[in-house]
Design a protein around this motif. Structure first.
Motif, PDB file in Angstrom:
ATOM      1  N   SER A  39      21.788  59.732  97.068  1.00 45.31           N
ATOM      2  CA  SER A  39      20.466  60.114  97.572  1.00 45.31           C
ATOM      3  C   SER A  39      19.408  59.812  96.522  1.00 45.31           C
ATOM      4  O   SER A  39      19.672  59.878  95.313  1.00 45.31           O
ATOM      5  N   PRO A  40      18.192  59.480  96.948  1.00 48.45           N
ATOM      6  CA  PRO A  40      17.152  59.108  95.989  1.00 48.45           C
ATOM      7  C   PRO A  40      16.528  60.301  95.278  1.00 48.45           C
ATOM      8  O   PRO A  40      16.304  61.350  95.871  1.00 48.45           O
ATOM      9  N   THR A  47      19.268  57.263  91.685  1.00 52.95           N
ATOM     10  CA  THR A  47      20.202  58.055  92.476  1.00 52.95           C
ATOM     11  C   THR A  47      20.436  59.419  91.828  1.00 52.95           C
ATOM     12  O   THR A  47      20.174  59.624  90.641  1.00 52.95           O
ATOM     13  N   VAL A  48      20.964  60.343  92.621  1.00 54.16           N
ATOM     14  CA  VAL A  48      21.368  61.649  92.098  1.00 54.16           C
ATOM     15  C   VAL A  48      22.379  61.465  90.969  1.00 54.16           C
ATOM     16  O   VAL A  48      22.332  62.145  89.946  1.00 54.16           O
ATOM     17  N   ASP A  49      23.313  60.535  91.161  1.00 57.20           N
ATOM     18  CA  ASP A  49      24.327  60.261  90.152  1.00 57.20           C
ATOM     19  C   ASP A  49      23.686  59.851  88.827  1.00 57.20           C
ATOM     20  O   ASP A  49      24.045  60.363  87.762  1.00 57.20           O
ATOM     21  N   ALA A  50      22.725  58.925  88.878  1.00 55.62           N
ATOM     22  CA  ALA A  50      22.058  58.476  87.654  1.00 55.62           C
ATOM     23  C   ALA A  50      21.257  59.610  87.027  1.00 55.62           C
ATOM     24  O   ALA A  50      21.237  59.764  85.796  1.00 55.62           O
ATOM     25  N   VAL A  90      23.048  53.190  82.718  1.00 53.34           N
ATOM     26  CA  VAL A  90      22.301  53.869  83.777  1.00 53.34           C
ATOM     27  C   VAL A  90      21.145  52.973  84.200  1.00 53.34           C
ATOM     28  O   VAL A  90      20.478  52.372  83.341  1.00 53.34           O
ATOM     29  N   THR A  91      20.914  52.877  85.494  1.00 48.20           N
ATOM     30  CA  THR A  91      19.818  52.056  86.008  1.00 48.20           C
ATOM     31  C   THR A  91      18.997  52.853  87.009  1.00 48.20           C
ATOM     32  O   THR A  91      19.437  53.887  87.521  1.00 48.20           O
ATOM     33  N   THR A  92      17.808  52.364  87.274  1.00 43.67           N
ATOM     34  CA  THR A  92      16.998  52.934  88.344  1.00 43.67           C
ATOM     35  C   THR A  92      17.339  52.218  89.639  1.00 43.67           C
ATOM     36  O   THR A  92      18.107  51.252  89.657  1.00 43.67           O
ATOM     37  N   GLY A  93      16.729  52.688  90.734  1.00 38.89           N
ATOM     38  CA  GLY A  93      17.000  52.094  92.035  1.00 38.89           C
ATOM     39  C   GLY A  93      18.101  52.849  92.764  1.00 38.89           C
ATOM     40  O   GLY A  93      18.851  53.628  92.173  1.00 38.89           O
ATOM     41  N   VAL A  94      18.175  52.607  94.071  1.00 40.85           N
ATOM     42  CA  VAL A  94      19.194  53.227  94.912  1.00 40.85           C
ATOM     43  C   VAL A  94      19.944  52.118  95.644  1.00 40.85           C
ATOM     44  O   VAL A  94      19.404  51.028  95.870  1.00 40.85           O
TER      45      VAL A  94
END
Length: 458
Positions: free
Chosen positions: A83-84, A108-111, A382-386
């Protein structure tokens, strides 16, 4: 008529030594480590503790609860790991430590979880809370509900990151309860906080817990924290021979002292079995938080002080006078005191951590007080974006924050991406194939360490 009794030289010496002994016992200490506790993760038995019910400022240990509430929302199917999370105008206003993403940046939630647990970014902690609960205030309310459910009697949260606010308090005992629930309720999260750093683009961002992770046998990590009013805090776990211990240290004077004490507690704890006291049974409050400016009153210990207190190498036998000096043995429950620091450490110890040019060999200090490096530094990217197919949010006005859908489903593209990532992980680490894929254990209704009340029919 007055009579004077002449005392023998032995009597005078004895009286002097006795007076010196009483002075050591009664004299106030200038430096302190606020509180600590060590528990057995499985049983909850308290192995060692000192002032563990004293109120203290949690600093970034707060982010353990931020991650806990987030993962509970994933388990309840309110959000997913893809999820964003969107940087809002509110979230980017937080002071450092922060990532500094522009308003509207999505990840993402993960990131976001990796960033707050490893880098401890305050702006991302707020953005994550907004994504989970719709607003920062609503998320803080969830944090306090979870704290109450877990039995954290002396804890109150007023923000999701731990930045200075004297209304935000906890105790070593309460943080041990939270760490224990986090360890057992979300074993998948162990794959987040085990990393000594993150890599964002070309920029490496090291965790404040990296020395503990790289040097202490069986270290799993968890979370560190620091603000001036709290000193250096940590909640950490170590697993050896199938047994896991959890330590919480509050108010250390430096990051090195925090890590060295945690290592010492762990080493002694694994030699001890059982206790008559359980962490859940510790009640009441043994004191108020320190006055403002705690870090300025407790200066960082020097190299000699650290070597005198935490050197793991065999020491020469101490003389009678040095044996009278107060210590901070973790076995002395609720007994105030600090490390006995001699005016001069043994020459052999100091020589071994001094370079030919007279400067301190900090690698040698780390080897002697924490342990030799066992694992190389390997950050996680770690990256941005979904991912394509996730609930992508359109470009938003500066003040808008996306609300998670009721029960979003992972798109097929995201599932394929997860499977590809797992295959790649297995190629790098064959042992990964024997472990469940990250996030696969998130199932609605899975048991919690502390029972979750049934939602009201209303």
């Amino acid at each position: 008529m007055t009579y004077f009794r002449v005392q023998s030289p032995k009597a005078v010496l004895f009286a002097s030594l006795f007076g010196l002994f009483c002075f050591f016992l009664s004299s106030p200490t200038k430096a302190e480590i606020g509180a600590h506790i060590l528990i057995d993760a499985k049983s909850g038995d308290v192995l060692y503790e000192r002032q563990s019910t004293r109120k203290w400022y949690p600093a970034s240990l707060t982010k353990i609860m931020t991650a806990y509430v987030t993962l509970k929302a994933v388990r309840d199917e309110r959000i997913t790991m893809t999820s964003p999370v969107v940087q809002s105008k509110n979230s980017i206003s937080e002071p450092p430590s922060k990532m500094g993403f522009k308003v509207g940046t999505q990840l993402t939630v993960d990131a976001a979880l990796k960033i707050i647990m490893i880098k401890s970014a305050n702006d991302v902690a707020v953005a994550l809370g907004e994504a989970v609960s719709g607003s920062e205030a609503a998320f803080i309310a969830e944090m306090n509900r979870e704290a109450k459910r877990l039995g954290m009697r002396n804890t109150r949260f007023v923000n999701p990151h731990g930045l200075p606010d004297n209304a935000q308090v906890s105790t070593a005992r309460d943080m041990a309860l939270l760490a224990r629930a986090f360890w057992y309720d979300f074993p998948e999260a162990r794959q987040i906080y085990k990393y000594p750093g993150i890599k964002f683009g070309r920029k490496p961002l090291r965790s404040a817990n990296r020395f503990f992770l790289q040097r202490v046998p069986g270290a799993n990590g968890m979370k560190t924290g620091y603000i001036c009013n709290s000193g250096y805090n940590v909640a950490a776990t170590v697993t050896r021979r199938g047994r896991t211990l959890i330590a919480v240290v509050l108010g250390a004077r430096s990051g090195l002292e925090r890590t060295a004490l945690t290592r010492e507690l762990m080493d002694k704890g694994f030699k001890k079995r059982g206790s008559r006291t359980n962490v859940a049974s510790l009640t009441g409050s043994s004191g108020n938080p320190p006055a403002d400016g705690y870090c300025r009153r407790n200066k960082k210990p020097g190299v000699e002080a650290m070597m005198a207190r935490f050197d793991m190498q065999p020491k020469a036998k101490r003389g009678f006078l040095s044996a009278l000096a107060p210590t901070d043995d973790p076995g002395s429950v609720l007994r105030p005191g600090t490390a006995a620091v001699s005016k001069k450490s043994p020459a052999s110890a100091m020589d071994s951590v001094t370079l030919p040019n007279g400067k301190t060999d900090w690698n040698a200090v780390l080897d002697r007080t924490i342990g030799p490096e066992r694992l190389e530094y390997r950050p996680i990217t770690v990256t941005t974006g979904v991912p394509r197919g996730a609930a992508v949010v359109a470009r938003l006005p500066a003040d808008d924050v996306p609300l998670p859908t009721t029960k979003p489903r992972l798109a097929q593209a995201a599932v394929v991406a997860d499977q590809a990532a797992q295959v790649q992980a297995e190629e790098v680490n064959p042992q990964a194939a024997a472990q469940p894929a990250y996030g696969s254990l998130f199932r609605k209704g899975k048991g919690f360490a502390v029972p979750v009340p049934t939602p009201s029919p209303r």
